[in-house]
Design a protein around this motif. Structure first.
Motif, mmCIF file in Angstrom:
data_model
loop_
_atom_site.group_PDB
_atom_site.id
_atom_site.type_symbol
_atom_site.label_atom_id
_atom_site.label_comp_id
_atom_site.label_asym_id
_atom_site.label_seq_id
_atom_site.Cartn_x
_atom_site.Cartn_y
_atom_site.Cartn_z
ATOM 1 N N LYS A 98 0.886 -1.168 0.000
ATOM 2 C CA LYS A 98 0.000 0.000 0.000
ATOM 3 C C LYS A 98 0.918 1.210 0.000
ATOM 4 O O LYS A 98 1.581 1.468 1.005
ATOM 5 N N GLY A 99 0.979 1.900 -1.138
ATOM 6 C CA GLY A 99 1.955 2.984 -1.246
ATOM 7 C C GLY A 99 3.331 2.371 -1.280
ATOM 8 O O GLY A 99 3.691 1.701 -2.247
ATOM 9 N N VAL A 100 4.085 2.551 -0.211
ATOM 10 C CA VAL A 100 5.407 1.923 -0.131
ATOM 11 C C VAL A 100 5.517 1.024 1.095
ATOM 12 O O VAL A 100 6.606 0.601 1.468
ATOM 13 N N GLU A 101 4.378 0.734 1.727
ATOM 14 C CA GLU A 101 4.385 -0.106 2.922
ATOM 15 C C GLU A 101 3.936 -1.519 2.578
ATOM 16 O O GLU A 101 3.036 -1.715 1.766
#
Lengths: 272, 272, 272
Positions: free
Chosen positions: B144-147
């Motif tokens: 999710k995004g960069v996570e």
């Protein structure tokens, strides 16, 4: 020449006072690594930073500034063009340009760009480490990435002759900072070795020079006062930090807290 | 294989010592968010960072480097091309490439770019979180995004098989870091949960891996030692910080202060 | 309207709680100076940041986000286009856009870009300083670089009428923050003057507003709660810092440590 470089503390203190009163705007076209730090250094000193690099606006933005920083540390063609546009406009308006030839010597592209800057712009101050200024001046010096791994043999001679040749003040920073306008030479012994362990401390010194150039037209005096104040702040920061991370924060704290009195007392400037 | 992963502390300590002595240059083509932090992490460890991304100079710049970091966290076409140019040159010269597939899986563009990197370059180490490596390996994992919001079910199996498939060392970082070169698998239990609360700590771990790869050709040993040292620094930083802001500064202080003796005593590395 | 702005502390506390529980993803297309700080502020609050600006991926990335930050502080044409692409997609999906018109008024390019944003996108919240919002609203205000050097004469009237005109919530931050959705007006007296001495504190406030907008569809309530929480964190940070460098770290520590109880007790929000 109104500054006495053999007793420079009071002059540096007065210029710091002037920065705080006038709060000049400093237009930076600079590299991605240090934008935040150099903006914060500008604010900590009492001046105002603006970072703007679009060809669409740099000529207009620089018109409001007291000085222009050109720092092609993460250069690419569009940014180089924008630096030249802003630089030409600064020249037309008489706004001082402080140029930081980051990593010059490391690649042909950096060398060509540096040559264009020196050829197409009237620079007020060049601030670099010994390897960078040596490369730029064709006087030896070796750059690895953006670090000076081998300095020039005689920085006093290089600073003086290079300054004379390009008609600018040249500042070679290091353990002892050497500055010259082609005639006089000053040495600044303020600073702390921890500064080498934090990225952007060289770029921040360029910013501080630009802040002082915005309030003083004698560029050698301005640059010498700037590096003196910055070096003293570095010394203060080192006293309260435990390593490079806390030093970085403490350096901004120290720039903010720096008083003219402190500068006068701690300045170590010599005429060479 | 000269490293004994069941008693790895001494080996990690020796590699840290080597970093300090050799001070390798690490060429980063990385994202805007973390440039400053990763440069500072490089310096704190005793190595030298350079950030350069112009197609005009990356092939030359990487030639002076001991390792190349490719981190397309804020990718765009020009930067991707520059990464490929630098990467090809690194491959020609035998310079290790450490690749951080930031946010891969979040968009088609990130997936395509990752595929190009794996297809066109010989990567030495891939370092990502569980979601990123899972996406890259086609082994599940959600980003999710960069996570990483969902990791792979069996990181040991994924690291080993993916490493074997691409001929690289794969490091999946998380509470327990899992590393494999396709044959052996190591687990590192150093680190601190505060690291998840500071942006760029993943990117910094990639940088630390690159620093160690610059001084050791056994990439699994280098990456394992790097994550061990970095994790111990994180533990030390957590002891003296009050939240993510002070942790970030303390992490650099801890990387700088880290001693081989400390590493030997605190390393928690297991052969899996 | 479910929020009582004459006793807003409890509402702000509840929204902070909601942020921590839901941990929304905040897609930023923002300026180079503050990317690291705004990512860290997002994480410190308990939300997730992603910075992505390539035209190739922004429409897809924003689809996973709870809010979109558009901050053209270091604008250039490609980035402006990407902001518009992401913004249009956010509008289609009903994802709130929080817009920070950094330095608008300083150059014609910034003014034109701002006009395009207001014309082509449906903005949920505009957050700027008094000079910026004044310039944007055509209500006076003077911007020097990115600083407000002269605010609007009557911020309450400007916020209300401009909000009504553009159909958004408008937040003018300063010593007293003034917010309006065109009907109601709230004033927030939390905050600390040290915030003016750290770059990106305005941009961070925009990020915090976006985080709260991701969990509350009443944009005035969300923005007011955000600035209240952020201001209280600033007050806490000032108590433990010695200058702008340590304040910057302490602000992230304070955002991380902030409790709903603390917010309820310290909120200074007035209905105007």
């Amino acid at each position: 020449m109104s500054f006495d470089y053999s007793d420079f503390g009071a002059a540096a203190a007065e210029l710091l006072e002037r920065v705080r009163v006038r709060s000049p705007l400093i237009h930076h076209i600079t590299n991605f690594v240090v934008m935040n730090d150099t903006a914060n250094a500008t604010l900590a000193l009492g001046a105002l930073p603006v970072m703007a690099h679009a060809k669409e606006e740099v000529a207009e933005m620089v018109g409001a500034a007291g000085a222009l920083v050109l720092n092609p540390g993460t250069l690419e063609p569009d940014w180089v063009e924008a630096m030249l546009i802003a630089g030409r406009r600064a020249n037309e308006l008489g706004i001082p340009i402080v140029y930081d030839p980051v990593g010059v010597g490391a690649t042909a592209y950096r060398i060509e760009t540096a040559k264009r800057f020196l050829r197409e712009l009237k620079i007020s101050v060049v601030r670099g480490n010994s390897g960078e200024v040596g490369s730029l001046a064709g006087a030896g010096g070796l750059v690895k990435g953006v670090e000076s791994v081998e300095g020039v043999a005689d920085p006093v001679a290089v600073a003086r002759s290079f300054a004379g040749r390009i008609g600018a003040t040249v500042a070679i920073t290091g353990k002892r900072d050497i500055l010259s306008d082609g005639a006089q030479v000053a040495g600044v012994d303020n600073g702390h070795e921890m500064m080498k362990l934090v990225t952007g401390t060289g770029c921040m010194s360029t910013t501080v020079v630009a802040v002082f150039c915005a309030v003083e037209s004698d560029r050698l005096a301005a640059a010498t006062a700037a590096l003196t104040c910055y070096g003293i702040a570095g010394q203060e920061a080192a006293r309260v930090s435990r390593g490079p991370g806390s030093f970085r924060a403490a350096l901004l704290d120290a720039l903010y807290a720096l008083t003219p009195k402190q500068v006068e007392a701690a300045a170590k400037v010599a005429r060479l």
